[in-house]
Structure formats: C-alpha cells, structure tokens
Write a protein that holds these residues in place. Structure first.
Motif, PDB file in Angstrom:
ATOM      1  N   PHE A   1      37.467   8.574  -8.359  1.00  0.00           N
ATOM      2  CA  PHE A   1      38.618   9.449  -9.426  1.00  0.00           C
ATOM      3  C   PHE A   1      37.295   8.805 -10.748  1.00  0.00           C
ATOM      4  CE2 PHE A   1      42.346  10.634  -7.692  1.00  0.00           C
ATOM      5  CZ  PHE A   1      41.852  11.198  -6.494  1.00  0.00           C
ATOM      6  N   GLU A   2      36.743   9.876 -10.817  1.00  0.00           N
ATOM      7  CA  GLU A   2      35.933   9.859 -12.546  1.00  0.00           C
ATOM      8  C   GLU A   2      36.648   9.993 -13.704  1.00  0.00           C
ATOM      9  OE1 GLU A   2      32.049  10.976 -12.537  1.00  0.00           O
ATOM     10  OE2 GLU A   2      31.315  10.323 -11.454  1.00  0.00           O
ATOM     11  N   LEU A   3      37.239   8.893 -14.377  1.00  0.00           N
ATOM     12  CA  LEU A   3      38.310   8.568 -15.075  1.00  0.00           C
ATOM     13  C   LEU A   3      37.162   9.292 -16.690  1.00  0.00           C
ATOM     14  CD1 LEU A   3      41.114   6.165 -14.194  1.00  0.00           C
ATOM     15  CD2 LEU A   3      40.931   8.531 -13.802  1.00  0.00           C
ATOM     16  N   LEU A   4      37.726   9.627 -17.632  1.00  0.00           N
ATOM     17  CA  LEU A   4      36.804  10.102 -18.588  1.00  0.00           C
ATOM     18  C   LEU A   4      37.554   8.258 -20.148  1.00  0.00           C
ATOM     19  CD1 LEU A   4      37.025  13.638 -19.896  1.00  0.00           C
ATOM     20  CD2 LEU A   4      35.854  12.062 -19.667  1.00  0.00           C
ATOM     21  N   GLU A   5      36.623   7.727 -21.000  1.00  0.00           N
ATOM     22  CA  GLU A   5      36.882   7.148 -21.326  1.00  0.00           C
ATOM     23  C   GLU A   5      38.212   7.375 -22.231  1.00  0.00           C
ATOM     24  OE1 GLU A   5      34.695   3.675 -23.703  1.00  0.00           O
ATOM     25  OE2 GLU A   5      33.672   5.702 -23.364  1.00  0.00           O
ATOM     26  N   SER A   6      38.037   8.730 -22.860  1.00  0.00           N
ATOM     27  CA  SER A   6      39.291   9.130 -23.862  1.00  0.00           C
ATOM     28  C   SER A   6      40.129   9.277 -23.414  1.00  0.00           C
ATOM     29  CB  SER A   6      38.425  10.125 -23.706  1.00  0.00           C
ATOM     30  OG  SER A   6      38.644  11.832 -23.938  1.00  0.00           O
ATOM     31  N   ILE A   7      40.475   9.020 -22.224  1.00  0.00           N
ATOM     32  CA  ILE A   7      41.911   8.822 -21.890  1.00  0.00           C
ATOM     33  C   ILE A   7      42.937   8.015 -22.468  1.00  0.00           C
ATOM     34  CG2 ILE A   7      43.164   8.309 -19.245  1.00  0.00           C
ATOM     35  CD1 ILE A   7      41.855   9.347 -17.518  1.00  0.00           C
ATOM     36  N   PHE A   8      42.369   7.081 -23.946  1.00  0.00           N
ATOM     37  CA  PHE A   8      42.982   6.198 -24.530  1.00  0.00           C
ATOM     38  C   PHE A   8      43.626   5.309 -23.193  1.00  0.00           C
ATOM     39  CE2 PHE A   8      42.284   7.804 -28.330  1.00  0.00           C
ATOM     40  CZ  PHE A   8      42.043   9.855 -28.254  1.00  0.00           C
TER      41      PHE A   8
ATOM     42  N   ILE B   1      37.924   3.597  -8.608  1.00  0.00           N
ATOM     43  CA  ILE B   1      37.785   4.245  -9.669  1.00  0.00           C
ATOM     44  C   ILE B   1      36.363   3.955 -10.533  1.00  0.00           C
ATOM     45  CG2 ILE B   1      39.192   3.714 -12.246  1.00  0.00           C
ATOM     46  CD1 ILE B   1      40.849   4.592 -10.040  1.00  0.00           C
ATOM     47  N   ASP B   2      36.000   5.150 -11.345  1.00  0.00           N
ATOM     48  CA  ASP B   2      34.578   4.943 -11.950  1.00  0.00           C
ATOM     49  C   ASP B   2      35.236   5.296 -13.759  1.00  0.00           C
ATOM     50  OD1 ASP B   2      33.959   4.740  -9.748  1.00  0.00           O
ATOM     51  OD2 ASP B   2      32.316   6.517  -9.888  1.00  0.00           O
ATOM     52  N   ILE B   3      34.414   4.763 -14.049  1.00  0.00           N
ATOM     53  CA  ILE B   3      34.588   5.264 -15.859  1.00  0.00           C
ATOM     54  C   ILE B   3      33.560   6.067 -16.389  1.00  0.00           C
ATOM     55  CG2 ILE B   3      35.171   4.256 -18.074  1.00  0.00           C
ATOM     56  CD1 ILE B   3      37.405   3.819 -16.435  1.00  0.00           C
TER      57      ILE B   3
ATOM     58  N   ARG C   1      32.720   1.405 -10.820  1.00  0.00           N
ATOM     59  CA  ARG C   1      32.005   1.299 -11.306  1.00  0.00           C
ATOM     60  C   ARG C   1      31.904   1.925 -13.205  1.00  0.00           C
ATOM     61  NH1 ARG C   1      27.496   5.582  -8.414  1.00  0.00           N
ATOM     62  NH2 ARG C   1      29.622   7.386  -9.030  1.00  0.00           N
ATOM     63  N   LEU C   2      30.722   1.784 -13.991  1.00  0.00           N
ATOM     64  CA  LEU C   2      30.514   2.484 -15.448  1.00  0.00           C
ATOM     65  C   LEU C   2      29.661   3.837 -15.368  1.00  0.00           C
ATOM     66  CD1 LEU C   2      31.224  -0.942 -17.649  1.00  0.00           C
ATOM     67  CD2 LEU C   2      32.486   0.509 -16.922  1.00  0.00           C
ATOM     68  N   LYS C   3      29.669   5.018 -15.736  1.00  0.00           N
ATOM     69  CA  LYS C   3      28.795   5.444 -16.398  1.00  0.00           C
ATOM     70  C   LYS C   3      28.813   5.524 -17.285  1.00  0.00           C
ATOM     71  CE  LYS C   3      28.746   9.553 -12.887  1.00  0.00           C
ATOM     72  NZ  LYS C   3      28.918  10.156 -12.234  1.00  0.00           N
ATOM     73  N   ILE C   4      26.980   5.670 -17.217  1.00  0.00           N
ATOM     74  CA  ILE C   4      26.677   4.979 -19.152  1.00  0.00           C
ATOM     75  C   ILE C   4      26.892   6.213 -19.619  1.00  0.00           C
ATOM     76  CG2 ILE C   4      24.933   5.077 -20.857  1.00  0.00           C
ATOM     77  CD1 ILE C   4      24.186   2.267 -18.897  1.00  0.00           C
ATOM     78  N   ASP C   5      27.322   6.707 -20.292  1.00  0.00           N
ATOM     79  CA  ASP C   5      27.081   8.444 -21.647  1.00  0.00           C
ATOM     80  C   ASP C   5      26.085   8.819 -21.373  1.00  0.00           C
ATOM     81  OD1 ASP C   5      27.470  10.498 -24.024  1.00  0.00           O
ATOM     82  OD2 ASP C   5      28.742  10.945 -22.427  1.00  0.00           O
ATOM     83  N   ARG C   6      26.013   9.570 -21.387  1.00  0.00           N
ATOM     84  CA  ARG C   6      24.192  10.345 -21.429  1.00  0.00           C
ATOM     85  C   ARG C   6      23.385  10.947 -23.184  1.00  0.00           C
ATOM     86  NH1 ARG C   6      23.363  14.607 -18.773  1.00  0.00           N
ATOM     87  NH2 ARG C   6      25.312  15.322 -17.563  1.00  0.00           N
TER      88      ARG C   6
ATOM     89  N   GLU D   1      29.156  -1.942 -11.323  1.00  0.00           N
ATOM     90  CA  GLU D   1      27.918  -1.619 -11.128  1.00  0.00           C
ATOM     91  C   GLU D   1      27.999  -0.391 -11.626  1.00  0.00           C
ATOM     92  OE1 GLU D   1      27.936   0.834  -7.144  1.00  0.00           O
ATOM     93  OE2 GLU D   1      28.723  -0.815  -5.512  1.00  0.00           O
ATOM     94  N   VAL D   2      27.105   0.067 -12.531  1.00  0.00           N
ATOM     95  CA  VAL D   2      26.376   0.732 -13.763  1.00  0.00           C
ATOM     96  C   VAL D   2      25.996   1.624 -12.819  1.00  0.00           C
ATOM     97  CG1 VAL D   2      25.484   0.287 -15.949  1.00  0.00           C
ATOM     98  CG2 VAL D   2      26.598  -1.449 -14.741  1.00  0.00           C
ATOM     99  N   CYS D   3      26.674   3.191 -13.480  1.00  0.00           N
ATOM    100  CA  CYS D   3      25.353   3.764 -12.888  1.00  0.00           C
ATOM    101  C   CYS D   3      24.737   4.865 -14.327  1.00  0.00           C
ATOM    102  CB  CYS D   3      26.401   4.920 -12.199  1.00  0.00           C
ATOM    103  SG  CYS D   3      25.330   6.927 -11.933  1.00  0.00           S
TER     104      CYS D   3
END
Length: 924
Positions: A789-796, A818-820, A840-845, A874-876
């Motif tokens: 599940f990818e959770l938006l960082e803006s979920i606070f 859980i992915d950010i 995993r962390l997904k770096i914003d475009r 992990e970092v994506c």
C-alpha cells in the motif's frame, strides 16, 4: 574543697610506749612530696602527715589524715615516708584545724569542745573560737542529746574504740542539720581540756530530706492506689518472682493470704474467650521487648464465676542485655461498673436516637452563661450547617441563621421566656448557608444541671413541607386564576423558542424561512435584498480541543458580534452548527458592503478569552445580491454556493456569487453524480505502470493507478475527478474498487505466469481512517508479500490518530507492505518515518526531474537514499524520464525506478503484451 573530692580526717593521741619505735620521731608523708611552696591549695589536703612532738605530760601528739575518694587526677599514694620532726608541730595542728574543709570536732572527757575544724564551723554557721570550751550539747538537737552523750561515754567503759551514728545538729540560726558522725576514742585519757574524742562529721541533710520526701510520696501513692481500687503487680523475670497486692487479689475474690503463683497458662484460662487473642498478643509484644508500655482491657472470671472487666497497664522498668524485659510492674483496675454503665448508656442512647430519628426531631442545648448553643446531628442537618455535631457553636450562630424578617419577633419571644424562665414555642424561617429558606418550629425549656449550671434545652422540627402544603392550598385559587395567563405566556414562549436559537437567542432557520417568504410576496423589497452566509473556520477544533462549552461560548460571541455590527433593520440568524445568515433588506453600496464584510471578518478573527484561554476562529462569507426575478429562497442558495467558493479559496475571506461560479457548481454537481454512478457501473479501472530494478532493469512489480472511463468525457486521470471525489467522500470507495480489480488482474497474470512479483496500490487518508478497513481487506484474496500500500506523505503521519495507527498495524499483520509515496513533497518527518518503518520510499518526481542538470538536486536525492539505507528501507525513484535519469539514479544508489522512460501507465491487457515483448530493454 572542689567537687568530686572527699577528705576525712581522724585525730588520735599517740602513746610512745605502745608505739613502734620507728614512728616515734618521724613524720609520714606520701612520696614523692614537693616543696611546700610548690603544693597548691587543691593538693595540700591530700598530704598524709605523721609528726611527733613533745607535749605536756610527756606525751606526743600524732596527727594523720586518711584520704577517701582522692581527686580524679590524683594517683594513689603508696606509702608513708619518714620525715624528721621539727619544732612546727603545733603550728601544723593549727593549720589543719583552721583550713580543713571537712567537719572535725575534738572533745574532752567532759564532752566540752577542745577544738573544731573550719568545715564544721561553715556547716553550722559558728566561729571556731566561739565554740571552743562550750559543751557539745550546744550543737546537738535536744531530742538526740541523751543518746549522743550516752553513746560517747560508753566508749570509755565498753572497750570499743569508735562508732558511727546519725544525729541531728543545730545550726546557729536554729535550723536542724542532719549529719553522720564517725567518733574515735583517743588513747591516753587525760583531764579536762585535753582531747579524748575525735569526731569526723559529714552533712547528710539533703539525703535525709530526700528520704523523708520519698517515704511520704510512697505513702501517698499507696493510699492513692488503694483509694482508686488499683491492684499492683510486679514480675521479676530474672528470678521468676511475682508480687500481687491485696487490692489485686480482692478484685478477683482471692484471699489476701493466698499465694498466687502467676502461672501464665492458668491465667489465660480465666480470660474471656473473645479477649484471649488480643491479650496474648499484647503480652507477647511486651515480653519480646517490642513495647515498653502496654494498656489493654479484657474480661476475667473471678472466684465467684462472674465476669469482671479489667483495665491493665504495664511498664518495663528494667531491661536485660538482649533487649527483653527484666522487670515489669503494672496495675489492674476493676472497671466493671464503668463498663456496665457504658452499656446501659449505649442502650438508652440507641433508643433515644431511634426516637429522634423516627420523629425527625433535632435536639439543642444553650449555655445561658455564654449563650453558646450545642446542636446534635439532626439540628445541624435542619439548619444546613456543616460543622461537627455536639460541638459548641458561636453565640450568634443561631441568630445569624434566622431570616431577617423573622428575627425581631423570634428574639422578643425568647427574651420574654428568658425573663420568666418559662417554656416557649416559636415558628420562624432560617436561611441556610446554601441560601435555602426553611421553616422551623422550636420548643425550649430552662433546665438547671446537677452542677448548678443553667441551660436551655429544646427540640427543633423542620416544618417546611407543612408550610409549603399550607401555602399551596392558600394559593390554589390564585394559581387557578393565573393559569390562563400563564398558558398564554407559555404559548408565546414556545412560539419564540420555535423561532429562535436556544443558545444565542437569534432567529433560527424556521424564522429565516418565514422572513424570506414574506419578501417573496413583495417584489420591490426582494429586489434589494443582500444575503450573507457566514461559516466559522476552525470551529470544530475548538469543540474538539477545548470542549463544547468553549464552542458554545464562541457561538454566543459571534452572535453578539454580528448583532452589534449590522444595522437594527438587518436580520441575523443562526441556521445550524457554526453557520449564520445576515439578511440586509435595504441595498448597500459596494463600499458600504465591503466595510461591513471587513468588520465581520476582522471581528471574528479577534481572540475570545474563555476560562483563561484564548479561542480563535475565522469567518468565511458567501455573498449573494438579489436581481430581478430571483426568489429570496434561491438567493439563500446562491449565498451558500458563494460560501463554498470562499472556503475553497483558503477560508477567512468572502466570495460573491456569479454566473461562472454557478456554472462551476453545476459542473461539480454533475461530476459528483457521475462519480457515484461510475462506482455503481464499475467505470473506475486500474492502469499499471511497471517498476524496474535499477541495476538489472528486471521487472519487479507494477503500480495500479486509478483511471475513470467516463462514458461521455473519455478516460480521465485523477486530477480531473479527485477533488470532487474528496468533497463527496468517495475516495475510499474508488480506492477499494481499484484494489479489487487489481487483485483480479494479479490472479490472472499468475495463471499465465507473467512474472509480476508485486502489486502496489495507492491508499488515501480517508481509507486509512475507515474503522472497518481491516475487516474489508480480510474479505479480499490478498496474498502476504504480494501487495504493498502506497501512502501519501501528506497524510500527516506526525499527527497521532488511533484509527490510522491501528489500521497500519493490521495491514502489516496481513503481510501487506507499506510504501511512502511522493516522499519529499509532503509533511512526513524523520521521526514519523522511523515510527512507521516502511518497506520502501518513493521519491517524488518533482525532486527527480532536475537531477540531470543540478548537482545540488543530486545531493538531495543521495541524502534521501542514505536515510533509507541507514534504516534498511528500499528507495524507488518516480518520474524517470530519460536514460540519463536512470543512469544517475542507479549510481546514486536507488533500488528501483519508475517513469515514462520505461513505460507509461497502461491497461492490464497492454501490460501483458509489454512484458512479453520486454520492450523496456530496447535502447539499454
């Protein structure tokens, strides 16, 4: 003499014929002896002197001093050392008698005083030469003279050389002085004026007085014990000796001549069974040394078989080395009569208490001398006071309670009764400390107690209920007459309540609707209307953080603000929650309207103080102006639409209703309807964007992205429908629809062995806040380790939310990673990152795009990668748009890549073809 030193001198006549020759011409002194000039006045009395010198009749005088209890620092003097005799013997005798601090008395055979030492003179208050030559009778107490003379003279005939006796001497001022005298018969009897007896005298007056006082105290104590009926017992542990006084035996019916052994076990047999345990425990504690003093009460069976109550007291007066008692003494007191009276008094008190409780009567007593009343518990209850019952009240305590209107009449009644000492009854009102008014009936009687003290005793009744019943009957007719008037008032109040808000007192929605309907019938008035729809910002936070009382206070504050800001002809209404409506019946210019709106927004933004705290809110305002043909009801709707726009514009501002806004609202409304219909028809479908290993470029998974296959508008991306879906609260439903469809596709890929290892799905904050999320997920065919599940960082994630935390824990337990998503663009902190510990962390475009041309941006990406690596995350990288992007990100250390350079999001069928053709490897 100094303290701690006792010197005793004895004088004897020495006969040289019976003496040892070595002493006949010598003086014996302690050795070593310093020169006379070196001997201090403190040490000189310690010198033993033995000197012979010629005397009348051919005899020699031999003087010696025996020292008892030498001074602390003086060593024992071992022997006498001969010293040659000299011509100063008589001078030495004179020095001894003149300076000796002890009592020395020399008598001749006629018992006349030959010489006396300074110590005796000081003791009896005489001068030395005043006594020489007088009979010793002048010093001896009259009652002791015969026996003293007889005993002295008996030394001549009895053959005894000395004796010691206690005598009473007389001070010069006539006072009696007790002494102990050591009398020695001097050898070589001579005639008158020659020493025949030597007497050493020590004062024991203080000891004698102490003995007399002790004897008198003992007699008084024994008399007191006998009079008080206290039996004494004494136990010597070391010798096992018991003593029991006659009183102790009498109270038990034991003959005084009978020997009592003090057997402990036999004693326990006559103690009441209910008292054995506590008596044994008390005795044990004293015998073990835990208690020095004990006091206990118990019942014991006497010789006649009757139970008597005993009050026992014991004290250890001597202790053994191991800390246990060596000797204990104590007293027993027969308190049977006291106990019997206590039980009789308790029985009477219970009956009286029952009578008073049943009759609800309060008892009181007033001391006439001090006028201080004493109230029982019921009187305190009647008077509504909290002071302890049966304690003295102040002299004004009762008067202060009497109702001011009744005080004068009540005091007149009491004063008349006081003068005549007659019984009296009065009725009056009191005002309790709580402000309650009660009706009281009091009855008082003058009583003289056994000690002669005069008091007033009485009782009180609370007759409030009786008075109220009488009042009710008295006013029944009046109430009946007033009933119609009251009903009319009640109807008017009900009508007002139905049209007004109970909290603020403002007109409510019903009253507003009636007011607008009145304008509907008056076109001229309706065309000039302006309606302001006001909604408070952050009001929910006030309720949630400070409570509803604070929220209510804020609503009243805003109501007062609006009422004070508008004109008297304007209407302010509260239509629900935190929403207010202002109706301006007469047109205002644009400048006037703007100033009014600014005053409202400014006033609403000022803090309100409540319970020492500041409450802040804001106001968003929707403004609608009437135009020809617009119904007032529609005008209210338009103001509501404008309010929606004001909130979308950032709150704490105002927005006007326009045609464009209406079109937008219509579109949003249509879009909302389409979203709901689309969910029912399954129009929301997942598109998949592949994810690749940064080093090998192997396909490692796909991300499911929501698309809306709209029947008229075509394929829509989330930016076209997500804001409306958020307002509609339909994002959670869209998330679920995408997840369910993606799981079906994943199962299909597994059947054809497509090799899709993991499926990533976006989950919104609303979805995470769903209390039934875990229950719903458990109903789906989710394989552990296959879904993330990818959770938006803006979920606070920094904010504490029990439901979200509980759901995240449940997701992990189901094997869902859980992915950010979009990391670096939202609000997550390192603390929340550590607490959540994602897979995993997904770096914003937006962070990835500039790295081709910006080394600073590359360093930023490298920092994020380092943070992830340090935590085992992990970092994506998202938004990989070119081969250069892929190369830099791989070198920085990203684990996986995703972006248009490799593949665009595609439906499931195209993904099968894409994977089969391995199209992403072309050009790499």
């Amino acid at each position: 003499m100094k303290s701690h030193t006792r010197v005793v001198w004895r004088a004897s006549v020495w006969d040289p014929a019976a003496s040892c020759s070595r002493l006949s011409h010598s003086v014996g002194v302690e050795s070593p002896i310093p020169r006379p000039s070196a001997i201090s006045h403190r040490v000189r009395p310690l010198i033993r002197t033995n000197r012979t010198a010629p005397r009348r009749g051919g005899s020699n005088i031999y003087l010696f001093g025996a020292i008892r209890g030498a001074m602390r620092k003086s060593a024992a003097l071992p022997k006498l050392v001969p010293v040659p005799a000299g011509p100063t013997t008589e001078n030495l005798m004179e020095a001894v008698m003149s300076n000796a601090a002890v009592g020395i008395l020399l008598l001749d055979l006629e018992l006349k005083i030959v010489d006396v030492g300074r110590g005796l003179c000081d003791l009896l208050g005489y001068d030395r030469f005043e006594l020489i030559g007088r009979s010793v009778d002048c010093l001896i107490h009259f009652d002791d003279r015969p026996v003293a003379k007889r005993t002295l003279l008996s030394l001549i005939t009895a053959g005894e050389r000395s004796y010691t006796a206690e005598r009473r001497y007389l001070h010069r001022d006539g006072d009696t002085v007790w002494i102990i005298g050591s009398v020695s018969m001097l050898p070589g009897l001579r005639g008158p004026g020659k020493p025949a007896f030597a007497v050493q005298i020590t004062a024991i007056d203080k000891q004698k007085h102490a003995e007399a006082a002790a004897t008198e105290a003992l007699e008084r104590w024994n008399f007191a014990l006998e009079s008080a009926g206290q039996g004494v017992w004494d136990f010597d542990y070391e010798n096992s000796i018991w003593f029991f006084s006659s009183t102790w035996k009498r109270m038990r019916g034991i003959p005084e001549t009978e020997h009592v052994t003090g057997d402990y076990d036999q004693w326990l047999k006559v103690i009441h069974p209910e008292d054995v345990e506590h008596v044994s425990e008390t005795v044990r504690k004293q015998n073990s040394g835990e208690l020095e003093d004990v006091t206990y009460v118990y019942r014991e069976k006497n010789r006649t078989g009757e139970w008597i109550w005993i009050l026992a007291r014991g004290r250890c007066i001597e202790w053994q080395a191991d800390g246990t008692p060596k000797r204990i003494i104590g007293t027993d007191t027969d308190i049977t009569d006291i106990k019997q009276r206590e039980m009789e008094f308790a029985a009477v008190s219970r009956r009286l208490e029952l009578a008073l409780t049943t009759s609800r009567v309060g008892v009181w007593e007033t001391d006439i001398e001090t006028m201080q009343p004493t109230w029982d518990a019921r009187t305190c209850e009647i008077f509504g006071v909290t002071s302890s019952p049966m304690t003295r009240q102040s002299a004004t305590a009762w008067v202060d309670l009497v109702h001011p209107d009744d005080r004068e009449a009540v005091l007149e009644t009491c004063e008349a009764a006081f003068t005549s000492r007659s019984d009296y009854t009065c009725e009056y009102r009191i005002v309790t400390q709580a402000g309650e008014c009660r009706h009281i009936r009091s009855y008082g009687r003058f009583v003289t107690n056994a000690d002669g003290r005069e008091t007033i005793m009485g009782v009180n009744w609370d007759i409030t209920v009786d008075v109220q019943r009488a009042d009710a009957l008295r006013f029944a007719n009046q109430l009946a007459e007033e009933r119609n008037c009251d009903l009319e008032i009640a109807r008017a109040n009900m009508e007002f309540a139905s049209l007004h808000d109970s909290l603020t007192g403002l007109p409510n929605r019903r009253c507003l609707d009636e007011k607008l309907s009145q304008y509907s019938g008056n076109a001229a008035a309706a065309d000039s209307l302006i309606i302001l729809h006001i909604d408070l910002d952050r009001f929910k936070q006030i309720n949630d953080t400070m409570g509803h009382a604070a929220g209510d206070a804020m609503l009243c504050h805003i109501a007062d603000l609006l009422t004070a800001t508008v004109r008297n002809t304007d209407m302010v209404a509260r239509i629900g929650g935190d929403e207010f409506v202002v109706v301006l019946p007469s047109a205002l210019s644009n400048d006037q309207l703007q100033r009014l709106i600014k005053r409202i927004i400014s006033g609403a933004g000022r803090p309100m103080h409540w319970n020492g705290k500041e409450c802040r809110t804001g106001a968003s305002i929707g403004i609608a102006k009437a135009s020809a043909g617009i119904d007032p009801g529609q005008l209210l709707i338009n103001a509501d639409i404008a309010l929606y726009r004001a909130k979308r514009n950032g709150r704490n501002c105002a927005a006007y209703f326009t045609d464009e806004l209406q079109a937008e609202v219509i579109f949003s409304k249509q879009c909302a309807d389409d979203i709901l219909n689309g969910l029912e028809r399954g129009e929301f479908v997942p598109f998949y964007q592949p994810q690749f290993d940064a080093s090998s470029l192997d396909l490692i998974g796909v991300e499911a992205l929501a698309r809306w296959n709209h029947p008229q508008r075509g394929l829509l991306t989330p930016d076209k429908f997500l804001p409306v879906a958020e307002d509609l609260n339909a994002v959670g439903s869209i998330d679920r629809a995408i997840l369910e469809r993606a799981l079906v596709d994943l199962a299909g890929w597994d059947r054809i062995m497509l090799g899709i290892a993991k499926l990533s799905v976006n989950v919104s904050a609303r979805r995470l806040s769903d209390e039934k999320l875990i229950e719903t997920l458990k109903s789906l065919p989710i394989q552990p380790g296959r879904v993330s599940f990818e959770l938006l960082e803006s979920i606070f994630l920094d904010e504490s939310d029990d439901i979200i935390s509980r759901n995240i824990d449940g997701i992990r337990k189901m094997g869902i990673d859980i992915d950010i998503d979009d990391f670096g663009s939202g609000h997550a902190s390192i603390v929340s990152l550590l607490r959540l510990s994602p897979q995993r962390l997904k770096i914003d475009r937006q962070l990835v795009a500039p790295i081709v041309h910006s080394e600073q941006q590359q360093r930023l990406i490298r920092s994020i990668v380092d943070i992830g690596k340090s935590q085992g995350i992990e970092v994506c990288a998202e938004g990989v748009e070119s081969a250069r992007h892929a190369e830099i990100l791989r070198d920085i250390g990203c684990d996986s890549l995703q972006g248009f350079h490799f593949a665009c999001p595609m439906p499931a069928a195209e993904l099968v073809k894409f994977v089969g053709a391995r199209s992403w490897l072309k050009g790499h």
